[in-house]
Design a protein around this motif. Structure first.
Motif, short mmCIF file in Angstrom:
data_model
loop_
_atom_site.label_atom_id
_atom_site.label_comp_id
_atom_site.label_asym_id
_atom_site.label_seq_id
_atom_site.Cartn_x
_atom_site.Cartn_y
_atom_site.Cartn_z
N LEU A 33 0.84 -1.27 -0.04
CA LEU A 33 -0.05 -0.05 -0.18
C LEU A 33 0.82 1.13 0.06
N LEU A 34 2.02 1.29 0.70
CA LEU A 34 2.90 2.42 0.98
C LEU A 34 3.33 2.71 -0.73
N ALA A 35 4.07 1.54 -1.42
CA ALA A 35 4.60 1.70 -2.42
C ALA A 35 3.45 2.29 -3.50
N VAL A 36 2.60 1.73 -3.67
CA VAL A 36 1.42 2.36 -4.73
C VAL A 36 0.88 3.68 -4.37
N ALA A 37 1.10 3.89 -2.99
CA ALA A 37 0.68 5.32 -2.67
C ALA A 37 1.47 6.41 -3.40
N PHE A 38 2.91 6.15 -3.56
CA PHE A 38 3.74 7.24 -4.45
C PHE A 38 3.12 7.26 -5.67
N GLY A 39 3.24 6.21 -6.68
CA GLY A 39 2.46 6.17 -7.97
C GLY A 39 1.14 7.09 -8.00
N LEU A 40 0.23 6.65 -7.07
CA LEU A 40 -0.90 7.18 -7.24
C LEU A 40 -0.94 8.94 -6.92
N PHE A 41 -0.01 8.96 -5.82
CA PHE A 41 -0.13 10.55 -5.54
C PHE A 41 0.46 11.56 -6.50
N MET A 42 1.34 11.03 -7.50
CA MET A 42 2.13 11.76 -8.49
C MET A 42 1.16 11.87 -9.73
N VAL A 43 0.59 10.82 -9.93
CA VAL A 43 -0.58 10.91 -11.06
C VAL A 43 -1.89 11.95 -10.86
N GLN A 44 -2.54 11.58 -9.50
CA GLN A 44 -3.43 12.38 -9.19
C GLN A 44 -3.07 13.90 -8.90
N LEU A 45 -1.65 14.21 -8.43
CA LEU A 45 -1.33 15.49 -8.16
C LEU A 45 -1.12 16.31 -9.47
N ASP A 46 -0.56 15.25 -10.65
CA ASP A 46 -0.32 15.97 -11.73
C ASP A 46 -1.46 16.23 -12.54
N LEU A 196 11.09 8.69 -8.78
CA LEU A 196 12.37 8.03 -8.53
C LEU A 196 12.06 7.22 -7.30
N LEU A 197 11.54 7.83 -6.31
CA LEU A 197 11.20 7.48 -4.93
C LEU A 197 10.17 6.19 -5.29
N ALA A 198 9.39 6.22 -6.11
CA ALA A 198 8.33 5.52 -6.17
C ALA A 198 8.84 4.27 -6.75
N LEU A 199 9.78 4.23 -7.62
CA LEU A 199 10.47 3.34 -8.24
C LEU A 199 11.33 2.43 -7.33
N LEU A 200 12.06 3.41 -6.39
CA LEU A 200 13.14 2.35 -5.37
C LEU A 200 12.07 1.74 -4.63
N GLY A 202 9.03 0.52 -4.90
CA GLY A 202 8.26 -0.32 -5.37
C GLY A 202 9.29 -1.47 -5.97
N ALA A 203 10.38 -1.33 -6.17
CA ALA A 203 11.50 -2.31 -6.47
C ALA A 203 11.67 -3.26 -5.24
N ALA A 204 11.70 -2.67 -4.28
CA ALA A 204 12.14 -3.09 -2.78
C ALA A 204 10.98 -4.14 -2.37
N VAL A 205 9.70 -3.56 -2.41
CA VAL A 205 8.56 -4.29 -1.66
C VAL A 205 7.38 -4.63 -2.38
N LEU A 206 7.29 -4.41 -3.75
CA LEU A 206 5.92 -4.99 -4.33
C LEU A 206 6.14 -6.14 -4.90
N PRO A 207 4.98 -6.88 -4.54
CA PRO A 207 4.76 -8.23 -5.12
C PRO A 207 4.67 -8.44 -6.51
N GLN A 208 4.84 -9.47 -7.28
CA GLN A 208 4.26 -9.78 -8.71
C GLN A 208 3.22 -10.58 -8.43
N SER A 209 2.12 -10.09 -9.10
CA SER A 209 0.75 -10.88 -8.94
C SER A 209 0.37 -10.84 -10.35
N LYS A 210 -0.48 -11.78 -10.90
CA LYS A 210 -1.06 -11.77 -12.17
C LYS A 210 -2.23 -12.99 -11.87
N SER A 211 -3.08 -12.77 -13.23
CA SER A 211 -4.28 -13.95 -13.25
C SER A 211 -3.49 -15.41 -13.38
#
Length: 530
Positions: A33-46, A196-200, A202-211
């Motif tokens: 949740l913390l990781a995806v919040a960075f990307g969400l914040f960037m897009v919505q703020l923009d 850049l912070l979102a990438l770092l 995300g690379a450290a904590v995000l899981p891989q998931s798919k159908s």
């Protein structure tokens, strides 16, 4: 421009298998949740910040009003066309992968906009930025759906909704500070450190998931039909205000978009592995949630647009001063999203969604008390009600859409919700501006004459109705002081008349949305609550 336990009509769905993290260990849901919040914040703020920079972009790059419209429209069209595709790609090939690709592409495109040096370059890279935003956005919810158990999904999406609502509301403040004290380019450069912070992280904590469905033929015709349909429909919406809603161009674009989307829906029911499974819409809560989600951002972005015109052009506040005065909206959103998620988890979206729409209706009707010299005491209560309502509906709609979809389709469901947000926001801005413009055109001459402007001059000044519809009085430096004051007064009254029409329409739509949600959503069963 975006929740709770998974509720099914009969029995609760089993918890999804926990996704694996980047190192192969079990993923931590809260770090996800913390990781995806960075990307969400960037897009919505923009999305909310660029409108503040548009005037300065126009001056710096010698851009016309039509050029500046494309700075917004190019982004919006590319985003709307790619959201469901981004969710489908994430579901099939990996949500972490496409989230990270979206972050990287969005960040690089943002830097390219600031370095472009021409309005053509800005428009081009805004389209690129929108495409990568479409890859990023739906996979934020898809990742959350994959790692959170049903009983905690609602609170997670409540925090997601809080980040979305607050970043959208903070846009005018951040944009005003950057444009006033740095440059218009900094509005885009600010995405570089966030990305850049979102990438770092995300690379450290995000899981891989798919159908888990395995390799399937990708629905290329569906991608083409959906993209063309959304492009045509959204293009018709964003050009309706300038072309006229009854013009041949507007009606032709809208009709083509509807026809292509109907053809897309028909085609999707005829193939084994569709881009957007039509079976999702058999769930009444998901369908109603999609409609109300679009209405929610119709209200939010439409209201923010005309409120900023009122504060800056009619009241004379700077962008920063106007943004500070809308802080109650941001703070209310901060409270409302987790509160809405908790209420949705206990009672279901059938309570929180209508309640949120009624709060927004109250905010719209309260704006009918505003005039050209209203005190701030009449402004902040509607801002609070609007923030509370938007945050609650956003949390409830995530439950009704993503929470009701099967886990394997969570990326597509996230794309569906994000698409509804963007289309609703585009409609809100375009439709409400058109309503204000139409009303200003019909009353401007009368208001100017009533304020003391000579009838002959008032007749000539009605040609400036487009400027007055944006809250700008058509005065010149050589006007006598008394005449200048009369023109300002009459123009302000004409704008307020248009704002009141927009507020009434917004309020009525919110009441209708509350009725639709109350009638269309199923009550939360005891089994689903457990």
């Amino acid at each position: 421009m975006p929740a709770t336990p998974v509720a099914t009509p009969a029995t609760p769905a089993p918890a999804p298998p926990r996704a694996k993290g980047a190192a192969g260990c079990r993923a931590n849901p809260w770090l996800t949740l913390l990781a995806v919040a960075f990307g969400l914040f960037m897009v919505q703020l923009d999305g909310a910040i660029v409108a503040i920079a548009n005037p300065e972009i126009g001056r710096a790059l010698d851009a016309s009003t039509a050029d500046l419209q494309w700075v917004t429209n190019a982004y919006l069209l590319a985003l709307a066309a790619s959201l469901i595709l981004g969710g489908k790609l994430g579901d099939r090939f990996g949500r972490r992968t496409y989230y990270m690709v979206g972050i990287a592409g969005f960040t690089l495109a943002s830097v390219a906009i600031g370095l472009a040096g021409s309005i053509e370059g800005v428009v081009l890279f805004r389209a690129v930025q929108g495409f990568f935003g479409g890859l990023l956005m739906p996979n934020t919810l898809g990742l959350l759906r994959a790692v959170f158990p049903p009983r905690r999904f609602g609170m997670a999406v409540g925090i997601w909704a809080m980040v979305s609502a607050v970043s959208t509301a903070l846009g005018p403040i951040v944009g005003g500070l950057l444009v006033e004290h740095v440059s218009w380019e900094s509005v885009f450069f600010i995405n570089a450190p966030i990305g850049l912070l979102a990438l770092l992280v995300g690379a450290a904590v995000l899981p891989q998931s798919k159908s888990p469905a395995g390799a399937r033929r990708f629905d290329v015709p569906g991608v083409v039909l959906l993209a063309l349909g959304l492009l045509s429909a959204v293009f018709g919406v964003v050009k309706g205000e300038t072309w006229g809603w009854t013009s041949g161009g507007t009606l032709g674009a809208l009709a083509a978009g509807v026809l292509l989307l109907v053809l897309f829906g028909w085609y999707e029911t005829r193939i084994a592995h569709p881009l957007l499974p039509m079976r999702l819409f058999r769930n009444r809560s998901l369908t109603v949630g999609t409609v109300v989600t679009a209405l929610n951002f119709f209200v939010l972005l439409g209201a923010i647009f005309f409120v900023m015109l009122y504060l800056q052009n009619v009241r004379g506040f700077s962008p920063v001063e106007a943004g500070v005065r809308t802080l109650p909206l941001s703070l209310a959103s901060l409270v409302a999203s987790p509160l809405g998620a908790a209420l949705t988890g206990r009672f279901g979206p059938r309570l929180t969604m209508p309640l949120g729409m009624l709060l927004q209706a109250a905010a719209a009707f309260a704006m009918l008390t505003w005039d050209t010299s209203s005190s701030y005491a009449t402004m902040w209560p509607p801002f609070v009600a609007l923030g509370l309502g938007v945050g609650m509906v956003l949390a409830a709609s995530s439950d009704a859409i993503v929470g009701q979809a099967p886990v394997e389709d969570s990326g597509v469901a996230g794309g569906l919700q994000a698409t509804a947000l963007q289309i609703g926001g585009a409609l809100g801005t375009s439709v409400l501006v058109s309503l204000i413009s139409g009303r200003v055109g019909s009353v401007l001459g009368r208001e100017l004459t009533g304020a003391g402007v000579p009838p002959a001059l008032a007749e000539r000044l009605t040609e400036a109705k487009d400027a007055v519809a944006m809250g700008v009085a058509p005065v010149s430096g050589d006007m006598p002081a008394a005449l200048r004051a009369a023109v300002v007064e009459g123009s302000g009254q004409a704008f307020m008349s248009g704002l009141h029409v927009a507020a009434v329409v917004t309020g009525v739509l919110c009441v209708l949305g509350a009725v639709v949600a109350a009638a269309g959503l199923a009550p939360r069963t005891a089994a689903a609550r457990d």
